[in-house]
Design an enzyme around this catalytic site. Structure first.
Site, PDB file in Angstrom:
ATOM      1  N   PRO A  12       0.792  -1.296  -0.079  1.00 19.14           N
ATOM      2  CA  PRO A  12      -0.026   0.005   0.161  1.00 19.14           C
ATOM      3  C   PRO A  12       0.751   1.462  -0.052  1.00 19.14           C
ATOM      4  O   PRO A  12       1.941   1.478   0.901  1.00 19.14           O
ATOM      5  CB  PRO A  12      -0.845  -0.089   1.266  1.00 19.14           C
ATOM      6  CG  PRO A  12      -0.751  -1.446   1.656  1.00 19.14           C
ATOM      7  CD  PRO A  12       0.405  -2.140   1.157  1.00 19.14           C
ATOM      8  N   ASN A  13       0.314   2.182  -0.900  1.00 19.46           N
ATOM      9  CA  ASN A  13       1.062   3.650  -0.960  1.00 19.46           C
ATOM     10  C   ASN A  13       2.304   3.810  -1.430  1.00 19.46           C
ATOM     11  O   ASN A  13       2.751   4.700  -1.867  1.00 19.46           O
ATOM     12  CB  ASN A  13       0.988   4.215   0.636  1.00 19.46           C
ATOM     13  CG  ASN A  13      -0.526   4.136   0.926  1.00 19.46           C
ATOM     14  OD1 ASN A  13      -1.379   4.730   0.388  1.00 19.46           O
ATOM     15  ND2 ASN A  13      -0.605   3.817   2.155  1.00 19.46           N
ATOM     16  N   ARG A  20       5.030  11.230  -2.352  1.00 16.51           N
ATOM     17  CA  ARG A  20       4.297  11.127  -0.883  1.00 16.51           C
ATOM     18  C   ARG A  20       5.484  11.235   0.033  1.00 16.51           C
ATOM     19  O   ARG A  20       6.801  10.549   0.170  1.00 16.51           O
ATOM     20  CB  ARG A  20       3.891   9.510  -0.881  1.00 16.51           C
ATOM     21  CG  ARG A  20       3.552   9.288   0.473  1.00 16.51           C
ATOM     22  CD  ARG A  20       3.150   7.984   0.961  1.00 16.51           C
ATOM     23  NE  ARG A  20       3.044   7.506   2.322  1.00 16.51           N
ATOM     24  CZ  ARG A  20       3.414   6.453   2.803  1.00 16.51           C
ATOM     25  NH1 ARG A  20       3.804   5.401   2.245  1.00 16.51           N
ATOM     26  NH2 ARG A  20       3.301   6.244   4.102  1.00 16.51           N
ATOM     27  N   TYR A  25      10.695   9.172   1.749  1.00 15.30           N
ATOM     28  CA  TYR A  25      11.029   8.189   0.704  1.00 15.30           C
ATOM     29  C   TYR A  25      11.772   8.620  -0.576  1.00 15.30           C
ATOM     30  O   TYR A  25      11.897   7.855  -1.317  1.00 15.30           O
ATOM     31  CB  TYR A  25       9.639   7.840   0.480  1.00 15.30           C
ATOM     32  CG  TYR A  25       8.738   7.300   1.493  1.00 15.30           C
ATOM     33  CD1 TYR A  25       8.925   6.095   2.166  1.00 15.30           C
ATOM     34  CD2 TYR A  25       7.589   8.067   2.123  1.00 15.30           C
ATOM     35  CE1 TYR A  25       8.360   5.455   3.147  1.00 15.30           C
ATOM     36  CE2 TYR A  25       6.987   7.550   3.356  1.00 15.30           C
ATOM     37  CZ  TYR A  25       7.295   6.127   3.797  1.00 15.30           C
ATOM     38  OH  TYR A  25       6.562   5.835   4.892  1.00 15.30           O
ATOM     39  N   ASN A  76       8.371  -5.383  -0.261  1.00 15.72           N
ATOM     40  CA  ASN A  76       8.144  -4.097   0.627  1.00 15.72           C
ATOM     41  C   ASN A  76       6.563  -3.989   0.999  1.00 15.72           C
ATOM     42  O   ASN A  76       5.701  -3.503   0.178  1.00 15.72           O
ATOM     43  CB  ASN A  76       8.749  -2.900  -0.138  1.00 15.72           C
ATOM     44  CG  ASN A  76       8.482  -1.572   1.008  1.00 15.72           C
ATOM     45  OD1 ASN A  76       7.869  -1.714   1.950  1.00 15.72           O
ATOM     46  ND2 ASN A  76       9.019  -0.681   0.568  1.00 15.72           N
ATOM     47  N   ALA A  79       2.723  -0.488   5.106  1.00 16.20           N
ATOM     48  CA  ALA A  79       1.927  -0.551   6.276  1.00 16.20           C
ATOM     49  C   ALA A  79       1.570  -1.691   6.572  1.00 16.20           C
ATOM     50  O   ALA A  79       1.200  -2.264   7.914  1.00 16.20           O
ATOM     51  CB  ALA A  79       0.959   0.594   6.157  1.00 16.20           C
ATOM     52  N   GLU A 100      12.658  -8.843   3.090  1.00 21.98           N
ATOM     53  CA  GLU A 100      11.827  -7.891   3.794  1.00 21.98           C
ATOM     54  C   GLU A 100      12.667  -6.408   3.129  1.00 21.98           C
ATOM     55  O   GLU A 100      13.754  -6.460   3.882  1.00 21.98           O
ATOM     56  CB  GLU A 100      11.372  -8.080   4.815  1.00 21.98           C
ATOM     57  CG  GLU A 100      10.535  -7.050   5.326  1.00 21.98           C
ATOM     58  CD  GLU A 100      10.170  -7.080   6.804  1.00 21.98           C
ATOM     59  OE1 GLU A 100       9.864  -6.213   7.526  1.00 21.98           O
ATOM     60  OE2 GLU A 100      10.186  -8.216   7.264  1.00 21.98           O
ATOM     61  N   HIS A 102      12.284  -2.157   3.175  1.00 23.02           N
ATOM     62  CA  HIS A 102      11.756  -0.797   3.672  1.00 23.02           C
ATOM     63  C   HIS A 102      12.572   0.315   3.398  1.00 23.02           C
ATOM     64  O   HIS A 102      13.911   0.297   3.423  1.00 23.02           O
ATOM     65  CB  HIS A 102      11.536  -0.741   5.257  1.00 23.02           C
ATOM     66  CG  HIS A 102      10.586  -2.178   5.734  1.00 23.02           C
ATOM     67  ND1 HIS A 102       9.192  -2.143   5.348  1.00 23.02           N
ATOM     68  CD2 HIS A 102      10.679  -2.985   6.377  1.00 23.02           C
ATOM     69  CE1 HIS A 102       8.771  -3.067   5.885  1.00 23.02           C
ATOM     70  NE2 HIS A 102       9.822  -3.828   6.349  1.00 23.02           N
ATOM     71  N   ARG A 109      11.359   5.493  13.323  1.00 25.63           N
ATOM     72  CA  ARG A 109       9.997   5.932  13.292  1.00 25.63           C
ATOM     73  C   ARG A 109       9.180   5.669  14.318  1.00 25.63           C
ATOM     74  O   ARG A 109       9.590   5.221  15.463  1.00 25.63           O
ATOM     75  CB  ARG A 109       9.469   5.562  11.968  1.00 25.63           C
ATOM     76  CG  ARG A 109      10.248   6.135  10.755  1.00 25.63           C
ATOM     77  CD  ARG A 109       9.888   5.702   9.585  1.00 25.63           C
ATOM     78  NE  ARG A 109       8.654   6.576   9.295  1.00 25.63           N
ATOM     79  CZ  ARG A 109       7.839   6.363   8.169  1.00 25.63           C
ATOM     80  NH1 ARG A 109       7.915   5.351   7.252  1.00 25.63           N
ATOM     81  NH2 ARG A 109       6.604   6.984   7.889  1.00 25.63           N
TER      82      ARG A 109
END
Length: 150
Positions: A12-13, A20, A25, A76, A79, A100, A102, A109
């Site tokens: 997502p996103n 964004r 990012y 990735n 969320a 994985e 990110h 964060r």
């Protein structure tokens, strides 16, 4: 000899990369990341398929489709990293090794981002390298697959 295959999944996103929160990012778009990954794959004799969805079920379906057709997954989950037992179970169910990734350092964060439902099942976790994390993941997978061939 046919090349090995990697499925790169973005959750997502991540379709909003480049616009964004660029201070977190970066300015590279998802299309830029996918094009770079496919070029890198080509250079390493690896076939890179890409997939992005904002929907958990679609990601699970795509993981299922990869069974028997893919040597490694780079994911990735965005969320969904912090919420999806379904993605965890799908990855375990197809028994395809995965990395994985990110873009941001999730550990610097919000506290809720510190827990991943996938990390303990991943072969490796890469975070905080920006979009270079995908490059590092592909290099890592290429080395793992080369060792496997010998």
């Amino acid at each position: 000899m046919s090349s090995k295959s990697i499925l790169m999944i973005n959750g997502p996103n991540l379709n909003l990369l480049g616009t964004r929160e660029p201070h977190i990012y970066g300015s590279e778009t998802l299309k830029d990341v996918e094009n770079s990954a496919q070029q890198q794959g080509s250079d390493l004799d690896l076939k890179i398929a890409t997939f992005q969805s904002n929907h958990e079920g679609h990601i699970i379906d795509r993981i299922h489709e990869a069974r028997g057709d893919c040597d490694y997954i780079i994911i990735n989950p965005g969320a969904l990293t912090h919420t999806s037992v379904g993605i965890r179970d799908a990855l375990g169910g197809v028994a395809i090794p995965f990395v994985e990734v990110h873009i941001s350092n999730v550990h610097s964060r919000e506290e809720f981002r510190h827990k991943s439902f996938l990390s303990d099942k991943a072969v490796a976790v890469i975070c905080g390298l920006g979009t270079y994390g995908y490059t590092a993941a592909i290099d890592f997978v290429a080395r793992k697959l080369a060792v496997k061939k010998d």
